[in-house]
Motif scaffolding. Structure first.
Motif, PDB file in Angstrom:
ATOM      1  N   PRO A  50      -3.940  -4.911  11.678  1.00  0.00           N
ATOM      2  CA  PRO A  50      -5.230  -5.025  11.235  1.00  0.00           C
ATOM      3  C   PRO A  50      -5.261  -3.827  10.175  1.00  0.00           C
ATOM      4  CG  PRO A  50      -5.352  -5.358  13.661  1.00  0.00           C
ATOM      5  CD  PRO A  50      -4.165  -5.154  13.431  1.00  0.00           C
ATOM      6  N   ALA A  51      -4.837  -2.577  10.452  1.00  0.00           N
ATOM      7  CA  ALA A  51      -5.127  -1.640   9.439  1.00  0.00           C
ATOM      8  C   ALA A  51      -4.373  -1.905   8.294  1.00  0.00           C
ATOM      9  CB  ALA A  51      -4.428  -0.145  10.162  1.00  0.00           C
ATOM     10  N   GLY A  52      -3.072  -2.373   8.734  1.00  0.00           N
ATOM     11  CA  GLY A  52      -1.981  -2.486   7.167  1.00  0.00           C
ATOM     12  C   GLY A  52      -2.923  -3.544   6.389  1.00  0.00           C
ATOM     13  N   THR A 104      -5.840  -2.480   4.654  1.00  0.00           N
ATOM     14  CA  THR A 104      -5.669  -1.435   3.600  1.00  0.00           C
ATOM     15  C   THR A 104      -5.334  -2.296   2.317  1.00  0.00           C
ATOM     16  OG1 THR A 104      -5.127   0.301   5.007  1.00  0.00           O
ATOM     17  CG2 THR A 104      -4.383   0.446   2.959  1.00  0.00           C
ATOM     18  N   ALA A 105      -4.381  -3.169   2.544  1.00  0.00           N
ATOM     19  CA  ALA A 105      -4.171  -3.878   1.416  1.00  0.00           C
ATOM     20  C   ALA A 105      -5.242  -4.580   0.745  1.00  0.00           C
ATOM     21  CB  ALA A 105      -2.854  -5.108   1.638  1.00  0.00           C
ATOM     22  N   ILE A 106      -6.002  -5.407   1.467  1.00  0.00           N
ATOM     23  CA  ILE A 106      -7.079  -6.205   0.881  1.00  0.00           C
ATOM     24  C   ILE A 106      -8.115  -5.096   0.227  1.00  0.00           C
ATOM     25  CG2 ILE A 106      -9.219  -7.369   1.631  1.00  0.00           C
ATOM     26  CD1 ILE A 106      -7.324  -8.595   3.893  1.00  0.00           C
ATOM     27  N   ARG A 107      -8.337  -4.144   0.831  1.00  0.00           N
ATOM     28  CA  ARG A 107      -9.532  -3.194   0.132  1.00  0.00           C
ATOM     29  C   ARG A 107      -8.951  -2.420  -0.931  1.00  0.00           C
ATOM     30  NH1 ARG A 107     -13.919  -2.800  -1.407  1.00  0.00           N
ATOM     31  NH2 ARG A 107     -15.032  -0.622  -0.966  1.00  0.00           N
ATOM     32  N   VAL A 162       3.165  -5.152   1.610  1.00  0.00           N
ATOM     33  CA  VAL A 162       3.094  -4.923   3.034  1.00  0.00           C
ATOM     34  C   VAL A 162       4.395  -5.205   3.810  1.00  0.00           C
ATOM     35  CG1 VAL A 162       1.833  -5.202   5.232  1.00  0.00           C
ATOM     36  CG2 VAL A 162       0.555  -5.483   3.107  1.00  0.00           C
ATOM     37  N   LEU A 163       5.034  -4.323   4.364  1.00  0.00           N
ATOM     38  CA  LEU A 163       6.128  -4.742   5.026  1.00  0.00           C
ATOM     39  C   LEU A 163       6.010  -4.660   6.728  1.00  0.00           C
ATOM     40  CD1 LEU A 163       8.469  -1.830   3.357  1.00  0.00           C
ATOM     41  CD2 LEU A 163       8.177  -4.127   2.799  1.00  0.00           C
ATOM     42  N   GLU A 164       6.550  -5.554   7.064  1.00  0.00           N
ATOM     43  CA  GLU A 164       6.307  -5.894   8.736  1.00  0.00           C
ATOM     44  C   GLU A 164       7.674  -6.318   9.460  1.00  0.00           C
ATOM     45  OE1 GLU A 164       3.721  -5.885  10.990  1.00  0.00           O
ATOM     46  OE2 GLU A 164       5.479  -6.184  12.189  1.00  0.00           O
ATOM     47  N   LYS A 165       7.718  -5.470  10.394  1.00  0.00           N
ATOM     48  CA  LYS A 165       9.358  -5.447  11.009  1.00  0.00           C
ATOM     49  C   LYS A 165       9.066  -6.907  12.092  1.00  0.00           C
ATOM     50  CE  LYS A 165       8.183  -2.327  15.061  1.00  0.00           C
ATOM     51  NZ  LYS A 165       8.535  -1.419  15.823  1.00  0.00           N
ATOM     52  N   GLY A 166       8.229  -7.122  12.337  1.00  0.00           N
ATOM     53  CA  GLY A 166       7.800  -8.249  13.551  1.00  0.00           C
ATOM     54  C   GLY A 166       7.958  -9.594  12.508  1.00  0.00           C
ATOM     55  N   SER A 167       8.212 -10.625  13.206  1.00  0.00           N
ATOM     56  CA  SER A 167       8.539 -12.247  12.682  1.00  0.00           C
ATOM     57  C   SER A 167       7.058 -12.622  11.901  1.00  0.00           C
ATOM     58  CB  SER A 167       8.970 -12.907  13.580  1.00  0.00           C
ATOM     59  OG  SER A 167       8.027 -12.991  14.637  1.00  0.00           O
ATOM     60  N   GLU A 168       6.095 -12.102  12.381  1.00  0.00           N
ATOM     61  CA  GLU A 168       4.671 -12.570  11.644  1.00  0.00           C
ATOM     62  C   GLU A 168       3.782 -11.377  11.510  1.00  0.00           C
ATOM     63  OE1 GLU A 168       2.631 -14.566  15.253  1.00  0.00           O
ATOM     64  OE2 GLU A 168       4.140 -15.748  14.202  1.00  0.00           O
ATOM     65  N   PRO A 169       2.728 -11.556  10.433  1.00  0.00           N
ATOM     66  CA  PRO A 169       1.853 -10.602  10.397  1.00  0.00           C
ATOM     67  C   PRO A 169       0.528 -10.302  11.271  1.00  0.00           C
ATOM     68  CG  PRO A 169       1.656 -12.302   8.647  1.00  0.00           C
ATOM     69  CD  PRO A 169       2.808 -12.362   9.575  1.00  0.00           C
ATOM     70  N   GLY A 170      -0.008  -9.632  11.474  1.00  0.00           N
ATOM     71  CA  GLY A 170      -1.337  -9.590  12.339  1.00  0.00           C
ATOM     72  C   GLY A 170      -1.270  -9.128  13.771  1.00  0.00           C
TER      73      GLY A 170
END
Ligand SMILES: Cc1cc2nc3c(=O)[nH]c(=O)nc-3n(C[C@H](O)[C@H](O)[C@H](O)COP(=O)(O)OP(=O)(O)OC[C@H]3O[C@@H](n4cnc5c(N)ncnc54)[C@H](O)[C@@H]3O)c2cc1C
Length: 59
Positions: A27-29, A32-35, A51-59
């Protein structure tokens, strides 16, 4: 395998430039990107955000 050997075998790594790099699509990342994009749009500016995410999906 050495860095030199990797370079010879696979060639140089692809790279892309961004103004802002956000690590983590929680949620924070994401907020931040949207704002940032909202503020840039309001100021009629262009800002590239990734936005870089190590997991398989965002959120
Ligand atoms: C079990 C549980 C239940 C919850 N239930 C609720 C609820 O019902 N309602 C509620 O409002 N809140 C709930 N929360 C709290 C909520 O999940 C957190 O407050 C919120 O997720 C925090 O957001 P964040 O963006 O700060 O961090 P996170 O959500 O932790 O996001 C951080 C992200 O960064 C990624 N990341 C970390 N390191 C790297 C790296 N090196 N490279 C790339 N990506 C990386 C992670 O994979 C993750 O996706 C719950 C929390 C837990 C643990």
């Amino acid at each position: 395998m050495s860095a030199q050997a990797l370079l010879e075998q696979y060639g140089p790594r692809e790279s892309m430039d961004y103004d802002v790099v956000i690590v983590g699509a929680g949620p924070a990342g994401l907020a931040t990107a949207i704002r940032l994009k909202q503020l840039a749009a309001a100021a009629d500016r262009e800002v590239s955000v990734v936005v870089l995410e190590k997991g398989s999906e965002p959120g």
